[in-house]
Design an enzyme around this catalytic site. Structure first.
Site, PDB file in Angstrom:
ATOM      1  N   CYS A  45      -0.128   1.704   9.477  1.00 12.38           N
ATOM      2  CA  CYS A  45      -0.246   2.936  10.270  1.00 12.38           C
ATOM      3  C   CYS A  45       1.031   3.770  10.171  1.00 12.38           C
ATOM      4  O   CYS A  45       0.985   5.002  10.103  1.00 12.38           O
ATOM      5  CB  CYS A  45      -0.520   2.610  11.736  1.00 12.38           C
ATOM      6  SG  CYS A  45      -1.982   1.593  11.979  1.00 12.38           S
TER       7      CYS A  45
HETATM    8  C1  BEZ Z   1      -1.205  -1.953  10.089  1.00 14.23           C
HETATM    9  O1  BEZ Z   1      -1.247  -0.799  10.423  1.00 14.23           O
HETATM   10  O2  BEZ Z   1      -0.339  -2.390   9.354  1.00 14.23           O
HETATM   11  C2  BEZ Z   1      -2.250  -2.923  10.566  1.00 14.23           C
HETATM   12  C3  BEZ Z   1      -2.867  -2.730  11.790  1.00 14.23           C
HETATM   13  C4  BEZ Z   1      -3.803  -3.644  12.215  1.00 14.23           C
HETATM   14  C5  BEZ Z   1      -4.139  -4.728  11.415  1.00 14.23           C
HETATM   15  C6  BEZ Z   1      -3.522  -4.903  10.192  1.00 14.23           C
HETATM   16  C7  BEZ Z   1      -2.582  -3.984   9.751  1.00 14.23           C
END
Ligand code: BEZ
Length: 212
Positions: A45
């Protein structure tokens, strides 16, 4: 209920990192990209929001306003934005909705319980100036989205809204486009496409991009 292409994007009022947002009013006459992400302070994200910030000029060229969403509260978003700015070498220049009460998540069907009970999936909606939903995509939490692809779809939508064409597989702005099959009148075709066209098959007619 899930949102389908052609639906009016549901309106809402919600807090964000840039204050209270009344969605339709905030969109005004612009196109919109509303995208959800699972959570603040997560690696994928962080890269997605940083990259979106870097596309500011590309969005502006196309009259697009971006807005992100997760179920984290405003104070979390504000702290996380510092991390995004620092690690992605940018400045977040769009609001992040703080959907702690899941009001928008429910309206837009952003929590998919069989994937995760509490976190929003990576969904994205392109909304046109009439507030109609023109693109929906949903990616798994483990896969960051390709925001160049989002720009490509917006280019296609803005082109095909104004000309009787559609864009073929892997089309990029400036490539040949196809004449819509419903357009049969040769006089009209000549008028609309003065550079001519080539018919690979009667239903597959390629022409230079008309707004170039
Ligand atoms: C991420 O944004 O890295 C992420 C968020 C939730 C689960 C796996 C990765």
């Amino acid at each position: 209920m899930s949102i389908r292409l052609g639906d009016i994007a549901p309106d809402f009022e919600q807090d964000s990192s840039e204050g209270r947002i009344r969605f339709h009013e905030w969109l005004g006459d612009n196109w919109g990209v509303l995208f959800s992400h699972p959570a603040d302070f997560t690696p994928v994200c962080t890269t997605e929001l940083g990259f979106t910030a870097k596309l500011k000029d590309e969005f502006a060229k196309r009259n697009v306003k971006a807005i992100a969403l997760s179920v984290d509260p405003v104070d979390s978003h504000i702290k996380w934005i510092d991390d995004i700015n620092e690690t992605q070498n940018t400045r977040v220049n769009f609001p992040i909705l703080a959907d702690a009460d899941r009001k928008v998540s429910e309206l837009y069907d952003l929590i998919h319980p069989n994937a995760n009970d509490t976190l929003t999936v990576r969904s994205l909606f392109v909304i046109d100036p009439n507030k109609k939903v023109r693109l929906t995509i949903t990616y798994p939490a483990s896969t960051g989205r390709n925001f160049h692809e989002i720009l490509r779809v917006i280019d296609s939508l803005q082109l095909t809204d104004n000309h009787k064409v559609a864009t073929p597989a892997n089309w990029q702005d400036g490539d040949e486009v196809v004449i819509v099959p419903s357009l049969k009148d040769e006089e009209e075709i000549k008028q609309r496409f003065p550079k001519g066209y080539r018919a690979v098959k009667p239903y597959l007619r390629l022409t230079p991009q008309p707004n170039r």
